[in-house]
Design a protein around this motif. Sequence first.
Motif, mmCIF file in Angstrom:
data_model
loop_
_atom_site.group_PDB
_atom_site.id
_atom_site.type_symbol
_atom_site.label_atom_id
_atom_site.label_comp_id
_atom_site.label_asym_id
_atom_site.label_seq_id
_atom_site.Cartn_x
_atom_site.Cartn_y
_atom_site.Cartn_z
ATOM 1 N N THR A 53 0.812 -1.209 0.000
ATOM 2 C CA THR A 53 0.000 0.000 0.000
ATOM 3 C C THR A 53 0.849 1.264 0.000
ATOM 4 O O THR A 53 0.322 2.355 0.109
ATOM 5 C CB THR A 53 -0.970 0.019 1.202
ATOM 6 O OG1 THR A 53 -0.215 -0.108 2.396
ATOM 7 C CG2 THR A 53 -1.992 -1.082 1.104
ATOM 8 N N ASN B 297 -6.805 9.101 5.505
ATOM 9 C CA ASN B 297 -7.118 8.614 4.155
ATOM 10 C C ASN B 297 -6.317 7.362 3.847
ATOM 11 O O ASN B 297 -6.831 6.412 3.249
ATOM 12 C CB ASN B 297 -6.852 9.686 3.103
ATOM 13 C CG ASN B 297 -7.957 10.705 3.027
ATOM 14 O OD1 ASN B 297 -9.113 10.401 3.301
ATOM 15 N ND2 ASN B 297 -7.596 11.921 2.663
ATOM 16 N N GLN B 298 -5.056 7.343 4.251
ATOM 17 C CA GLN B 298 -4.230 6.164 3.997
ATOM 18 C C GLN B 298 -4.668 4.993 4.874
ATOM 19 O O GLN B 298 -4.638 3.845 4.434
ATOM 20 C CB GLN B 298 -2.756 6.477 4.203
ATOM 21 C CG GLN B 298 -1.862 5.388 3.611
ATOM 22 C CD GLN B 298 -0.411 5.751 3.638
ATOM 23 O OE1 GLN B 298 0.043 6.438 4.560
ATOM 24 N NE2 GLN B 298 0.330 5.304 2.660
ATOM 25 N N GLU C 221 -7.610 3.600 3.053
ATOM 26 C CA GLU C 221 -7.183 2.865 1.851
ATOM 27 C C GLU C 221 -6.600 1.504 2.226
ATOM 28 O O GLU C 221 -6.915 0.483 1.610
ATOM 29 C CB GLU C 221 -6.136 3.682 1.090
ATOM 30 C CG GLU C 221 -5.587 2.991 -0.137
ATOM 31 C CD GLU C 221 -4.450 3.777 -0.777
ATOM 32 O OE1 GLU C 221 -3.568 3.130 -1.368
ATOM 33 O OE2 GLU C 221 -4.448 5.008 -0.678
#
Length: 122
Positions: free
Chosen positions: A57, A74-75, A78
């Motif tokens: 990722t 946000n990461q 994700e």
Amino acid sequence: MNEKITVTHNAEGHVTAVHVEAADGKPLTPTRLRRIAWDRALGTASKERVAAVAAATGPAVQRPYGGGSTAHLNQVAETFAQAVARNLPARQVIAEKWGRSPATAGRWIAQAREQGLIPSRD
């Protein structure tokens, strides 16, 4: 016991094959196969998959002191989505990626949920 064990997973993360090879060249008898600590072997394979997804990722956006930044959350979201898509424990993948405890990863997941970045469990 010096068996080399290779585990293959499908796209959903389920084990589809296990290959056992005797490192000493001796035959694999039923007795030898029963002596393999299968829970440990499959657990190690699972940890390797978690680490691979965490690494895939991309580099981790470091969380600033005092609160999660938008980029960080946000990461987290994700990484959560990618772990769920591969049928892996998202909290463990996030903890592995940032080198933090599963409890910390759980708090980050909760923060991302509060901001609407991760769907609720309902």
